[in-house]
Design a protein around this motif. Structure first.
Motif, PDB file in Angstrom:
ATOM      1  N   TRP B 104       0.785  -1.238   0.109  1.00  0.00           N
ATOM      2  CA  TRP B 104       0.348  -0.222   0.187  1.00  0.00           C
ATOM      3  C   TRP B 104       1.014   1.762  -0.175  1.00  0.00           C
ATOM      4  O   TRP B 104       2.203   0.921   0.371  1.00  0.00           O
ATOM      5  CB  TRP B 104      -0.283   0.775   1.350  1.00  0.00           C
ATOM      6  CG  TRP B 104      -2.154  -0.859   0.735  1.00  0.00           C
ATOM      7  CD1 TRP B 104      -2.701  -1.999   1.742  1.00  0.00           C
ATOM      8  CD2 TRP B 104      -2.935  -0.408   0.610  1.00  0.00           C
ATOM      9  NE1 TRP B 104      -3.486  -2.682   1.713  1.00  0.00           N
ATOM     10  CE2 TRP B 104      -4.297  -1.548   0.940  1.00  0.00           C
ATOM     11  CE3 TRP B 104      -3.820   0.049  -0.561  1.00  0.00           C
ATOM     12  CZ2 TRP B 104      -5.539  -2.249  -0.102  1.00  0.00           C
ATOM     13  CZ3 TRP B 104      -4.743  -0.115  -1.142  1.00  0.00           C
ATOM     14  CH2 TRP B 104      -5.960  -0.886  -0.673  1.00  0.00           C
ATOM     15  N   TYR B 106       1.300   5.907  -0.427  1.00  0.00           N
ATOM     16  CA  TYR B 106       0.443   7.231  -0.432  1.00  0.00           C
ATOM     17  C   TYR B 106       1.878   8.135  -1.225  1.00  0.00           C
ATOM     18  O   TYR B 106       2.800   8.296  -0.195  1.00  0.00           O
ATOM     19  CB  TYR B 106      -0.163   7.664   0.169  1.00  0.00           C
ATOM     20  CG  TYR B 106      -1.207   8.277  -0.506  1.00  0.00           C
ATOM     21  CD1 TYR B 106      -1.773   9.149  -0.467  1.00  0.00           C
ATOM     22  CD2 TYR B 106      -1.234   9.936   0.319  1.00  0.00           C
ATOM     23  CE1 TYR B 106      -3.190  10.004  -1.313  1.00  0.00           C
ATOM     24  CE2 TYR B 106      -0.904  11.327   0.054  1.00  0.00           C
ATOM     25  CZ  TYR B 106      -2.120  11.357  -1.231  1.00  0.00           C
ATOM     26  OH  TYR B 106      -2.920  12.302  -1.353  1.00  0.00           O
ATOM     27  N   GLY B 192      -5.131  -1.954   3.594  1.00  0.00           N
ATOM     28  CA  GLY B 192      -5.074  -0.047   3.271  1.00  0.00           C
ATOM     29  C   GLY B 192      -5.995   0.757   4.184  1.00  0.00           C
ATOM     30  O   GLY B 192      -5.655   1.775   3.850  1.00  0.00           O
ATOM     31  N   ARG B 193      -7.617  -0.208   4.575  1.00  0.00           N
ATOM     32  CA  ARG B 193      -8.008   1.321   5.379  1.00  0.00           C
ATOM     33  C   ARG B 193      -7.118   1.879   6.913  1.00  0.00           C
ATOM     34  O   ARG B 193      -7.149   2.694   6.631  1.00  0.00           O
ATOM     35  CB  ARG B 193      -9.532   0.373   6.158  1.00  0.00           C
ATOM     36  CG  ARG B 193     -10.196   0.142   4.406  1.00  0.00           C
ATOM     37  CD  ARG B 193     -11.570   0.365   4.918  1.00  0.00           C
ATOM     38  NE  ARG B 193     -11.607  -1.659   5.539  1.00  0.00           N
ATOM     39  CZ  ARG B 193     -11.877  -2.140   5.635  1.00  0.00           C
ATOM     40  NH1 ARG B 193     -11.826  -2.994   4.098  1.00  0.00           N
ATOM     41  NH2 ARG B 193     -12.014  -3.400   5.921  1.00  0.00           N
ATOM     42  N   LYS B 196      -4.860   4.298   5.373  1.00  0.00           N
ATOM     43  CA  LYS B 196      -4.783   5.615   5.271  1.00  0.00           C
ATOM     44  C   LYS B 196      -6.350   6.641   6.489  1.00  0.00           C
ATOM     45  O   LYS B 196      -5.461   7.414   6.688  1.00  0.00           O
ATOM     46  CB  LYS B 196      -6.852   5.032   4.643  1.00  0.00           C
ATOM     47  CG  LYS B 196      -6.927   6.891   3.897  1.00  0.00           C
ATOM     48  CD  LYS B 196      -8.651   5.854   2.549  1.00  0.00           C
ATOM     49  CE  LYS B 196      -8.892   7.164   2.337  1.00  0.00           C
ATOM     50  NZ  LYS B 196      -9.789   6.950   1.552  1.00  0.00           N
ATOM     51  N   GLU B 197      -6.056   5.827   7.349  1.00  0.00           N
ATOM     52  CA  GLU B 197      -6.543   6.358   8.631  1.00  0.00           C
ATOM     53  C   GLU B 197      -5.201   6.530   9.804  1.00  0.00           C
ATOM     54  O   GLU B 197      -5.379   8.018   9.675  1.00  0.00           O
ATOM     55  CB  GLU B 197      -7.259   5.460   9.390  1.00  0.00           C
ATOM     56  CG  GLU B 197      -7.228   5.853  11.419  1.00  0.00           C
ATOM     57  CD  GLU B 197      -8.186   4.801  11.476  1.00  0.00           C
ATOM     58  OE1 GLU B 197      -8.597   4.099  10.981  1.00  0.00           O
ATOM     59  OE2 GLU B 197      -7.615   4.718  12.627  1.00  0.00           O
ATOM     60  N   MET B 199      -2.787   7.840   7.675  1.00  0.00           N
ATOM     61  CA  MET B 199      -2.348   8.988   7.344  1.00  0.00           C
ATOM     62  C   MET B 199      -3.227   9.773   7.027  1.00  0.00           C
ATOM     63  O   MET B 199      -2.675  11.365   6.848  1.00  0.00           O
ATOM     64  CB  MET B 199      -1.812   8.136   5.873  1.00  0.00           C
ATOM     65  CG  MET B 199      -1.392   7.337   5.808  1.00  0.00           C
ATOM     66  SD  MET B 199       0.403   7.728   5.351  1.00  0.00           S
ATOM     67  CE  MET B 199       0.653   6.758   7.013  1.00  0.00           C
ATOM     68  N   LEU B 201      -6.113  10.800   5.706  1.00  0.00           N
ATOM     69  CA  LEU B 201      -6.186  11.730   4.734  1.00  0.00           C
ATOM     70  C   LEU B 201      -7.436  11.837   4.362  1.00  0.00           C
ATOM     71  O   LEU B 201      -8.613  11.042   4.818  1.00  0.00           O
ATOM     72  CB  LEU B 201      -5.814  10.629   3.193  1.00  0.00           C
ATOM     73  CG  LEU B 201      -4.290  10.494   3.019  1.00  0.00           C
ATOM     74  CD1 LEU B 201      -4.341   8.548   2.348  1.00  0.00           C
ATOM     75  CD2 LEU B 201      -3.821  11.012   2.787  1.00  0.00           C
ATOM     76  N   GLU B 205      -9.274  10.893  -1.393  1.00  0.00           N
ATOM     77  CA  GLU B 205      -7.809  10.923  -1.438  1.00  0.00           C
ATOM     78  C   GLU B 205      -7.919   9.206  -1.094  1.00  0.00           C
ATOM     79  O   GLU B 205      -8.961   8.483  -0.581  1.00  0.00           O
ATOM     80  CB  GLU B 205      -6.864  11.331  -0.186  1.00  0.00           C
ATOM     81  CG  GLU B 205      -6.635  12.575  -0.193  1.00  0.00           C
ATOM     82  CD  GLU B 205      -6.251  13.198  -1.467  1.00  0.00           C
ATOM     83  OE1 GLU B 205      -5.200  12.555  -1.832  1.00  0.00           O
ATOM     84  OE2 GLU B 205      -6.927  14.439  -1.664  1.00  0.00           O
ATOM     85  N   GLN B 206      -6.927   8.441  -2.548  1.00  0.00           N
ATOM     86  CA  GLN B 206      -6.919   7.232  -2.560  1.00  0.00           C
ATOM     87  C   GLN B 206      -5.445   6.824  -1.827  1.00  0.00           C
ATOM     88  O   GLN B 206      -4.674   7.499  -2.563  1.00  0.00           O
ATOM     89  CB  GLN B 206      -6.986   6.523  -3.519  1.00  0.00           C
ATOM     90  CG  GLN B 206      -8.712   6.816  -4.163  1.00  0.00           C
ATOM     91  CD  GLN B 206      -9.436   6.438  -5.158  1.00  0.00           C
ATOM     92  OE1 GLN B 206      -8.738   5.996  -6.582  1.00  0.00           O
ATOM     93  NE2 GLN B 206     -10.141   5.176  -5.594  1.00  0.00           N
ATOM     94  N   VAL B 207      -5.178   5.082  -1.762  1.00  0.00           N
ATOM     95  CA  VAL B 207      -4.238   5.095  -1.200  1.00  0.00           C
ATOM     96  C   VAL B 207      -4.028   3.921  -2.102  1.00  0.00           C
ATOM     97  O   VAL B 207      -5.445   3.052  -2.787  1.00  0.00           O
ATOM     98  CB  VAL B 207      -3.470   4.337  -0.140  1.00  0.00           C
ATOM     99  CG1 VAL B 207      -3.885   5.395   1.020  1.00  0.00           C
ATOM    100  CG2 VAL B 207      -5.016   3.776   0.560  1.00  0.00           C
TER     101      VAL B 207
END
Lengths: 97, 229
Positions: B104, B106, B192-193, B196-197, B199, B201, B205-207
């Protein structure tokens, strides 16, 4: 021109404690000082002996508490490993893969 | 079971109780090794010469001693990387434990706006505190990476598989033949979730997740996003 004598660095009390400390096998035995948030117990309901998960809020509390360098030669080691790329390249050229 | 009045010598004293005279430390579930990629310095180094093992640790206290005494990401030269991987895994896709895996990732393209030191620290704390995965049995997380480049910072989270079985592994473990594809994919998506958390974001936004071998073949780490969150 004088040569500086480099005194062998002495480990700090904190580093000596770290080296002799035993690994916790249970978090339940610990009553933390009142100002410290205990680790989230929900993370460790099924933890095998001595295998813990720690939430961020618990972990960041150590940041201002454990501040000693991890070894006596740390500064040199960091200079060698991370330092500017000015090491003699000759020792490394032609190394076999 | 110690009397609180009579200070028994094996009464646990943490670093919070006495920072210079403690007798217990907080073990991590895994041993972790920090690696550093040194920027090339003119001479034509190959990448293996630039990848340096810095230190291995297995307690919370040791981690902070290292973190508090090493260059923050925001002060690293361009083309530097930090890699924090489980001990015994080299932070390269060719490593036997990475070669079936992916990551994953970003990119923060607005370098000034990204609180990169905090983002990297939180990613690292998620890794060593084992809160990125839902439990040890997930078995996907191999390590986390930060790349410092001219146009961006990139954070990455490396996994053992791309949600497929790996030959020769049995059981309901990462890559094992008894782990269903649905479960394998859900573990990757959950990572992945979580990534993202950490980060922080915004929803828009998408990772992106991509397999290492696909990336290598396409010659770009951005090729072929397999999943997005």
């Amino acid at each position: 021109e004088t040569t500086k004598t480099v005194e062998p660095p002495q480990p700090s009390a904190q580093l000596l404690s770290l080296r002799s400390a035993r690994r916790l096998t249970s978090l339940n035995d610990i009553s933390y000082p009142a100002a410290i948030a205990s680790p989230n117990p929900a993370l460790n309901t099924t933890a095998p002996m001595g295998k813990f998960r720690y939430d961020k809020n618990f972990l960041v509390q150590f940041q201002s508490v454990f501040v000693e360098k991890p070894s006596e030669d740390w500064s040199n080691k960091i200079k060698e490993t991370l330092g500017a790329g000015d090491e003699p390249a000759s020792a490394r050229t032609g190394s076999a893969r | 079971a110690t009397d609180s009045k009579g200070k028994s010598s094996d009464e646990p004293v943490t670093v919070f109780h006495d920072k210079d005279n403690f007798n217990v430390k907080h073990p991590l579930m895994n041993e972790w090794t920090l690696w550093f990629t040194k920027p090339p310095s003119g001479k034509d180094h190959n990448w293996n010469d630039l990848l340096k093992e810095v230190v291995t640790f297995d307690s919370v206290e040791e981690f902070w001693g290292i973190y508090n005494n090493i260059t923050p990401v925001s002060e690293l030269a361009l083309k530097s990387d930090y890699h924090l991987f489980k001990k015994g895994v080299r932070p390269e896709w060719e490593d036997p434990q990475n070669k079936h895996g992916g990551k994953w990732a970003y990119q923060f393209k607005d370098k000034k706006a990204a609180p990169i030191d905090e983002l990297w620290l939180h990613l690292v704390l998620g890794a060593i505190g084992e809160t990125l995965e839902s439990g040890e049995e997930d078995g996907e997380l191999m390590g986390v990476v930060v790349n410092v480049r001219k146009g961006f910072y990139r954070l990455g989270l490396w996994t053992k598989t791309v949600g497929k079985k790996i030959g020769g592994i049995t059981g309901d473990v990462a890559g094992g033949k008894d782990r269903s594809e649905e479960k394998a994919k859900e573990i990757l998506m959950s990572l992945g979730r979580k990534f993202k958390e950490v980060m922080k974001l915004a929803g828009g936004e998408q990772v992106e997740f991509s397999g290492h071998t696909e990336s290598a073949r396409a010659g770009s780490t951005r090729a072929n996003a397999k999943f997005v969150v």
